[in-house]
Design a protein around this motif. Structure first.
Motif, short mmCIF file in Angstrom:
data_model
loop_
_atom_site.label_atom_id
_atom_site.label_comp_id
_atom_site.label_asym_id
_atom_site.label_seq_id
_atom_site.Cartn_x
_atom_site.Cartn_y
_atom_site.Cartn_z
N ARG A 90 0.91 -1.15 0.14
CA ARG A 90 -0.03 -0.02 -0.01
C ARG A 90 0.95 1.23 0.05
O ARG A 90 1.85 1.19 0.67
N LEU A 96 0.63 5.31 0.64
CA LEU A 96 -0.52 6.39 1.31
C LEU A 96 0.37 7.64 0.85
O LEU A 96 1.26 8.38 1.42
N HIS A 136 -1.93 8.29 14.29
CA HIS A 136 -2.69 7.60 13.31
C HIS A 136 -3.11 6.24 13.85
O HIS A 136 -2.24 5.26 14.55
N ARG A 137 -4.42 5.95 13.70
CA ARG A 137 -5.00 4.54 14.12
C ARG A 137 -4.49 3.42 13.21
O ARG A 137 -4.55 3.32 11.91
N LEU A 138 -3.87 2.48 13.89
CA LEU A 138 -3.57 1.28 13.19
C LEU A 138 -4.81 0.12 13.05
O LEU A 138 -5.52 0.10 14.11
N PRO A 139 -4.85 -0.53 11.90
CA PRO A 139 -3.93 -0.65 10.84
C PRO A 139 -4.37 0.11 9.65
O PRO A 139 -3.71 0.09 8.75
N ASN A 140 -5.36 1.03 9.79
CA ASN A 140 -5.74 1.71 8.59
C ASN A 140 -5.20 3.16 8.61
O ASN A 140 -5.46 3.92 7.60
N PHE A 141 -4.60 3.39 9.46
CA PHE A 141 -3.83 4.70 9.37
C PHE A 141 -4.51 6.10 9.22
O PHE A 141 -4.27 7.17 8.80
N GLU A 142 -5.58 6.02 10.13
CA GLU A 142 -6.58 7.08 10.06
C GLU A 142 -5.95 8.17 11.20
O GLU A 142 -5.75 7.73 12.11
#
Length: 990
Positions: A60, A62, A92-98
């Motif tokens: 992925r 980003l 950032h929130r893992l695992p979606n990197f928000e």
């Protein structure tokens, strides 16, 4: 390079953008690039949560993750967050990197650190340090902000404080009040570098040196890591520290002295990052991974290269589930290391490693060919044991691919011929002694417990026949040279036998003695031979003693005593006869016959100590005497007289009689020799005759009749007199003193002894021995004839009884006036000796006959001397009756003068006593009359003290106090009740 601790593997290459930051999340790689993008890479297979040694592919990308290049990143695993530093700090929130939070105040920050335990974030911006706290949700709360002297280049939490690298120095910032405390400078060339350790301490860089400090900045005693060059970054992954140097990556051990382990050559390395199972190395456009080589393989490499200390330290890091493997590897390494040290002369260190390896004692003793071991021992060769260890340590049980390579044969042992010819040095033996002493406690404890268990099983009868017949019991005391088949006691025998030899070879005789005096399992045959060859007689004695071989020990001790006497100058250790006595003391209760046998060897030289041995050991005197009579007759009398002198009650009447018989036999032999030479003199006294006379007088346990029959008729009159005295034949004994020995003093002494033994003031004696002597003096011819006749009757075999001898011949009262007066005077004495009925009937006609028989042989001078010296012990009236008529009164003044004075004094004293008693009688009578005159007044209110009724006109009685009144009837009844109570059985018992 010492060994390969890490394997380098390229995870990815040809990254399109320049890599500025790197982090790992599980098995994925997170790359922060210079264009602000975040590229996520992962392996093709995803069956693990750790980085894998295989090629990674882009998963992925980003784009626009940050507006500027990502400077640094950190994965917060406990919160499942990714912390990134770019133009500011974002979460950032893992695992979606928000993106959940952006700290705008961190804009322009250049460095940060995170405290995962408390959720605190600290970052530096220009000359300010800010602290934020996570509020548990999606936001962060500012806590503190402090100013610092310059831009912060490196930082890390240390407890509740923060360590900062500013300019070229390190300071500790108090997170509560902002106070700064200096630590030390970082050097001129390299920038400050602060690295947090897993233990909470810090590693601070100073040029190419890493210094360990605690949370307060104090230096730790662990020392310093010296890198090859000044590192830009350092990652700690126990047991190693990995540093990023300008030209390569360096791996060093974290164990002092922090040796170099491995060097990984990579160009243009930008960052190091620690992953869960490896170390990530980022270059400009590629990523490499340093994967740890399995510990087993590293241990094999280190052991093969001779780096044993490092190998042992790695063994401690093996996982707990491989405890057996760990113990086996450690044991094998210890053994190899011990051999290496032993070959290089470090004997004590070698023994420490042998001890740590738990290797069998026989394995170590095989390195000492001069140490002789019991024949039952199977000594394992070092080569065989090491081979077994190497095969056991194969990686088959743990999945490792490394095998232990055996050491070259020259490192294990030399040939048997070389071992036999090799001389054991002092240091080698001293090291062996320390090794055996450390092993000894546990070995002896097991052997003792095993012996105790066998004794208990035998006591309860649980041992089966086959078991008891195949086992040999061996205890410390009294085990003798009995072989043992038990493992623990066999090992104890090997250990103690080897230890004793090592102590003797190093000259530690005192320590060898201590070993033998305590609980030990030394092999008797081997130790005896060694001690005899080395003339270690004291130790040999202890060896015999601890094995209960008392006869052998005493024989050796006697031999040493004799050698000390014959060659005192050639003997280094002199042995005295007292040593035999000391050895025999504990044996008196267990083996008295052995004590008697060997005590004969020292009885002549140490008589008093030997007798004291018999007494303290409670050996029966009859047993000792019988043994002496059979084996050492010449010492029998010495023993008996010493026994009598030390403890008269310990010698029985039979022994007293035997002692006197021995003395008499020697005296009779002496008399026969002199008589044959016609040199016999009655007044001659040999030492034995003096002992005989003393024994006859002082002791009373012998049989005087048996001794009297052994005496010759014409000699040894003094002995005969003493024996006759023991038989109460006083007249015969006195006749010997007077007519045979012609020594009146002896006769007088004899009378004194008899008088003192029979005279008691409260009991009047039936006869007076002094009057008997007086008779002998006054009629010597008659007494001589009577003596010869009575001696013949006494010694006759038909005479079985001892006739009683009267103290004097019977005499009749003269009835003269003077005699009556003297008798009246002496009658006032309480202690006067009364005349016997036989002595009071002598008539004047008898005296005439006496005078006619005596003629001119009367011994008047002796009579007068006796009367003057013993006037207070002789009955005056009786003595005057015995004296001849022609005796002058003037010659009797020394006798009559004190006698009359004493009688008069006694008479006066009795008169005074009589008067005092009469006066006392009158006083009592007067007091009685005064009591009888007392008057008692009876009124109508007078009451009886017994029945408490009025007396009235009844008959009454008055008690002696004159106040107590009772009815006469009541008084009579009370007296009757008292009489009955006194005669009752219960009253008598009370």
């Amino acid at each position: 390079m010492v060994h390969s601790a890490y394997d380098s593997f390229e995870l990815l290459g040809n990254c399109p953008s320049k890599i500025e930051a790197i982090e790992s999340y599980g098995l994925k790689l997170l790359l922060g690039c210079s264009d602000g993008s975040l590229r996520i890479y992962a392996p093709e297979s995803s069956d693990s949560d750790e980085l894998r040694k295989e090629a990674y592919v882009l998963e992925r990308n980003l784009t626009g993750f940050a507006k500027k290049p990502v400077v640094s990143m950190e994965v917060l695993e406990s919160m499942e967050l990714l912390l990134s530093l770019s133009e500011s700090i974002a979460f950032h929130r893992l695992p979606n990197f928000e993106t959940i939070a952006v700290i705008t105040k961190a804009k322009g920050a250049n460095v940060f650190c995170w405290d995962d335990k408390r959720g605190f974030l600290c970052f530096a911006r220009q000359k300010r340090v800010c602290i934020f706290r996570h509020d548990g949700g999606r936001g962060f709360v500012e806590v503190k902000e402090f100013g610092v002297p310059d831009v912060v280049k490196s930082m890390s939490w240390c407890g509740e404080n923060i360590c900062l690298g500013i300019r070229r120095e390190y300071v500790i910032l108090n997170a509560t009040n902002g106070a700064l405390s200096e630590v030390f400078t970082s050097g001129r060339l390299a920038p400050p570098l602060v690295v947090s350790l897993p233990s909470g301490e810090l590693l601070l860089g100073k040029e190419n040196i890493g210094v360990f400090v605690d949370q307060n900045g104090k230096l730790l005693p662990e020392g310093r890591i010296c890198w090859s060059e000044a590192p830009a970054e350092v990652v700690i992954q126990k047991p190693y520290g990995i540093a990023l140097l300008p030209r390569f990556v360096e791996v060093r051990s974290l164990r002092d002295p922090y040796p170099l382990i491995q060097t990984v050559v990579l160009r243009n390395v930008r960052h190091l990052r620690q992953s869960n199972n490896s170390v990530i190395i980022s270059l400009d456009n590629s990523v490499h991974g340093l994967f740890p080589v399995p510990l087993g393989a590293q241990i094999v490499q280190l052991t093969a290269s001779g780096n044993f200390e490092e190998a042992l330290s790695l063994c401690k890091l093996l996982p707990p589930e491989d405890s057996n493997l760990r113990a086996a590897k450690e044991g094998s390494i210890h053994i190899r290391y011990a051999h290496y040290l032993f070959e290089n002369g470090s004997y004590e260190e070698a023994m420490e490693h042998f001890l740590a390896s738990q290797v069998d004692i026989t394995y170590v003793l095989s390195l000492y060919p001069s140490i002789i071991l019991p024949k039952t021992t199977i000594v394992h060769e070092p080569e065989k044991l090491v081979d077994i260890d190497a095969s056991y340590l194969s990686r088959g049980s743990s999945g490792l691919s490394d095998d232990m390579e055996p050491l070259p044969p020259q490192h294990l042992s030399e040939s048997d011929a070389a071992l036999e010819s090799k001389k054991i040095s002092h240091n080698m033996l001293m090291a062996l002694i320390k090794f055996l002493q450390k092993k000894r406690y546990s070995v002896i404890e097991k052997a003792t417990a095993e012996g105790t268990e066998e004794v208990v099983l035998d006591a309860v009868g649980d041992n089966i026949t086959s078991y008891s017949s195949s086992r040999f019991k061996k205890t410390n005391k009294g085990r003798g040279n009995v072989p043992v088949s038990s493992g623990a006691r066999e090992m104890a025998s090997i250990l103690d036998t080897a230890l004793l030899q090592a102590l003797l070879l190093t000259g530690q005789s005192s320590s060898a003695l201590e070993l033998l005096r305590g609980l030990n399992y030394c092999d008797l045959k081997i130790c005896e031979e060694i001690l005899r060859k080395g003339n270690n007689n004291v130790a040999l004695l202890e060896l015999y003693k601890c094995n209960s071989m008392h006869r052998e020990a005493l024989e050796l001790l006697h031999q040493l005593v004799e050698e000390s006497k014959s060659n005192p100058s050639e003997v280094t250790h002199r042995f005295k006869p007292e040593a035999i006595i000391e050895y025999l003391k504990p044996l008196c209760g267990s083996d008295p016959m052995l004590v008697l046998e060997f005590s004969m060897l020292v009885l002549e030289s140490c008589p008093s100590q030997t007798i004291e041995l018999f007494l303290s050991g409670n050996i029966p005197a009859d047993m000792v005497n019988s043994y002496l009579k059979q084996h050492s007759p010449n010492m029998q009398a010495t023993y008996l007289e010493l026994m009598l002198a030390m403890n008269e009650s310990a010698i029985s009447g039979n022994l007293q009689n035997e002692m006197v018989q021995i003395y008499l036999s020697e005296v009779l032999e002496w008399y026969a020799d002199l008589n044959a030479q016609q040199k016999w003199d009655e007044k001659a006294f040999s030492p034995t005759r003096k002992k005989l006379l003393t024994a006859l007088e002082s002791i009373s346990g012998y049989n005087p009749e048996a001794l009297l029959k052994r005496l010759p008729q014409d000699a040894l009159y003094e002995e005969r007199a003493i024996l006759l005295g023991k038989m109460n034949q006083h007249e015969l004994a006195l006749s010997l003193y007077v007519h045979k020995l012609h020594v009146p003093e002896l006769a007088l002494s004899y009378c004194d002894r008899v008088y003192d033994s029979t005279h008691h003031p409260s009991v009047k004696s039936p006869s007076n021995i002094y009057l008997t002597l007086l008779q002998i003096y006054l009629n010597p011819q008659r007494t001589t004839k009577s003596f010869e006749k009575r001696i013949m009757n006494l010694l006759s075999p038909h005479n079985t009884s001892i006739p009683k001898v009267s103290s004097m011949t019977s005499v009749k009262s003269r009835g003269s006036r003077g005699s009556k007066k003297i008798a009246a005077i002496e009658g006032a004495e309480d202690t006067k000796v009364s005349l016997s009925s036989t002595d009071s009937s002598r008539s004047d006609g008898d005296l005439d006959e006496f005078s006619e028989e005596s003629g001119t042989t009367i011994m008047l001078d002796e009579v007068l001397d006796l009367l003057s010296r013993r006037w207070d012990r002789i009955n005056g009236a009786q003595a005057l009756k015995l004296l001849p008529r022609e005796t002058k009164l003037q010659n009797l003044l020394p006798f009559l003068g004190p006698l009359l004075r004493k009688s008069s004094e006694m008479y006066r004293n009795c008169s005074v006593i009589k008067s005092l008693r009469q006066s006392e009688n009158l006083q009592v009578k007067d007091e009685l009359y005064s009591h009888r005159k007392a008057a008692v007044k009876i009124t109508g209110d007078s009451m009886c003290s017994l029945c408490h009724k009025k007396l009235g006109t009844s008959v009454f009685a008055v008690y002696p106090n004159g106040k107590t009144l009772v009815h006469f009837v009541c008084f009579r009844d009370s007296q009757s009740m008292k009489a009955v109570a006194k005669g009752s059985p219960l009253r008598k018992r009370l």
